[in-house]
Design a protein around this motif. Structure first.
Motif, mmCIF file in Angstrom:
data_model
loop_
_atom_site.group_PDB
_atom_site.id
_atom_site.type_symbol
_atom_site.label_atom_id
_atom_site.label_comp_id
_atom_site.label_asym_id
_atom_site.label_seq_id
_atom_site.Cartn_x
_atom_site.Cartn_y
_atom_site.Cartn_z
ATOM 1 N N ASP A 1 0.735 5.102 0.085
ATOM 2 C CA ASP A 1 -0.045 6.313 0.319
ATOM 3 C C ASP A 1 0.894 7.506 0.282
ATOM 4 O O ASP A 1 1.957 7.491 0.908
ATOM 5 C CB ASP A 1 -0.732 6.267 1.692
ATOM 6 C CG ASP A 1 -1.894 5.296 1.718
ATOM 7 O OD1 ASP A 1 -2.517 5.112 0.656
ATOM 8 O OD2 ASP A 1 -2.162 4.739 2.785
ATOM 9 N N TYR A 2 0.490 8.517 -0.436
ATOM 10 C CA TYR A 2 1.287 9.733 -0.529
ATOM 11 C C TYR A 2 0.482 10.895 0.030
ATOM 12 O O TYR A 2 -0.742 10.922 -0.078
ATOM 13 C CB TYR A 2 1.677 10.006 -1.985
ATOM 14 C CG TYR A 2 2.456 8.870 -2.597
ATOM 15 C CD1 TYR A 2 3.754 8.598 -2.184
ATOM 16 C CD2 TYR A 2 1.896 8.045 -3.556
ATOM 17 C CE1 TYR A 2 4.468 7.551 -2.726
ATOM 18 C CE2 TYR A 2 2.605 6.992 -4.101
ATOM 19 C CZ TYR A 2 3.890 6.755 -3.687
ATOM 20 O OH TYR A 2 4.597 5.712 -4.217
ATOM 21 N N TYR B 1 0.250 9.586 -9.178
ATOM 22 C CA TYR B 1 0.528 10.787 -8.386
ATOM 23 C C TYR B 1 1.331 11.800 -9.206
ATOM 24 O O TYR B 1 0.992 12.977 -9.278
ATOM 25 C CB TYR B 1 1.294 10.384 -7.124
ATOM 26 C CG TYR B 1 1.538 11.498 -6.147
ATOM 27 C CD1 TYR B 1 0.615 11.788 -5.156
ATOM 28 C CD2 TYR B 1 2.709 12.245 -6.183
ATOM 29 C CE1 TYR B 1 0.851 12.801 -4.231
ATOM 30 C CE2 TYR B 1 2.950 13.257 -5.279
ATOM 31 C CZ TYR B 1 2.021 13.534 -4.303
ATOM 32 O OH TYR B 1 2.257 14.541 -3.396
ATOM 33 N N PRO C 1 0.607 3.478 -8.383
ATOM 34 C CA PRO C 1 0.228 4.574 -7.482
ATOM 35 C C PRO C 1 1.155 5.796 -7.614
ATOM 36 O O PRO C 1 0.692 6.926 -7.651
ATOM 37 C CB PRO C 1 0.344 3.949 -6.089
ATOM 38 C CG PRO C 1 0.222 2.489 -6.309
ATOM 39 C CD PRO C 1 0.834 2.231 -7.650
ATOM 40 N N ARG D 1 0.857 -1.182 0.000
ATOM 41 C CA ARG D 1 0.000 0.000 0.000
ATOM 42 C C ARG D 1 0.890 1.229 0.000
ATOM 43 O O ARG D 1 1.667 1.456 0.919
ATOM 44 C CB ARG D 1 -0.910 0.000 1.215
ATOM 45 C CG ARG D 1 -1.840 1.183 1.217
ATOM 46 C CD ARG D 1 -2.768 1.124 2.389
ATOM 47 N NE ARG D 1 -3.479 2.372 2.467
ATOM 48 C CZ ARG D 1 -4.739 2.472 2.735
ATOM 49 N NH1 ARG D 1 -5.438 1.397 2.962
ATOM 50 N NH2 ARG D 1 -5.321 3.639 2.797
#
Length: 194
Positions: free
Chosen positions: A43-44, A179, A175, A41
């Protein structure tokens, strides 16, 4: 003798009941199962944008967490250290060579057709700021996942492309690629000529 057989049957029955009781209660523990497959996973933080301006004939907004480095002739590298990604910006003045510049920008994108699953073209037009261009999203295991060019058709021409310092595996870097793609679109949408 009759008593002996009755006692023998009773103890045999007790042993059988005891055996099955031990077997039953010892089998009631939790089974050990292998862990299910999981995915990394990533996440930014939500992107915060800041205006970038220097002596070059254009300005734009960029992610405040990225690091920008000036190159020669108003070219820049915008690096994302946490993602191991870099956006390369190249500026060229237009001197009656707009067709050559457009052809070179499109050729650079379509060189990735061999590895790409799909190339999505998104035209960009902002008549008030006189910024016209094309944004390319390259799906698949190509070396670059996003590219763009922008121009005013008279004086200025900018190209941008993103590269990751990893083997191209679109599923793994998706992901991060998404981004950075959003940051590139923001850069293109906020581009202003001086």
């Amino acid at each position: 003798m009759v008593n002996f057989k009755k006692e023998n049957k009773g103890s045999l029955l007790a042993v059988v009941i005891l055996f099955f009781s031990v077997l039953f209660f010892s089998s009631c523990k939790n089974d050990v199962l292998p862990k299910p497959s999981s995915y990394l996973r990533l996440d930014y933080a939500e992107a915060k944008y800041a205006n970038f301006e220097n002596d070059c004939p254009f300005t734009f907004e960029m992610n405040a967490d990225a690091v920008i480095t000036g190159e020669k002739d108003c070219g820049f590298t915008i690096t994302y250290p946490k993602m191991k990604a870099t956006i390369y910006l190249t500026y060229k003045p237009v001197n009656n060579n707009i067709n050559v510049l457009l052809k070179d920008a499109q050729k650079l994108t379509y060189e990735h057709v061999i590895k790409a699953d799909d190339i999505l073209e998104q035209p960009f037009l902002d008549a008030t700021k006189k910024v016209y261009g094309m944004f390319y999203q390259v799906d698949g295991n190509a070396a670059t996942n996003s590219q763009f060019y922008a121009t005013d058709s008279i004086k200025h021409f900018i190209t941008g492309s993103v590269y990751f310092y990893a083997k191209p595996n679109y599923d793994s870097i998706m992901p991060a690629a998404s981004y950075v793609k959003n940051d590139m679109q923001r850069l293109m949408e906020t581009l202003k000529w001086k």
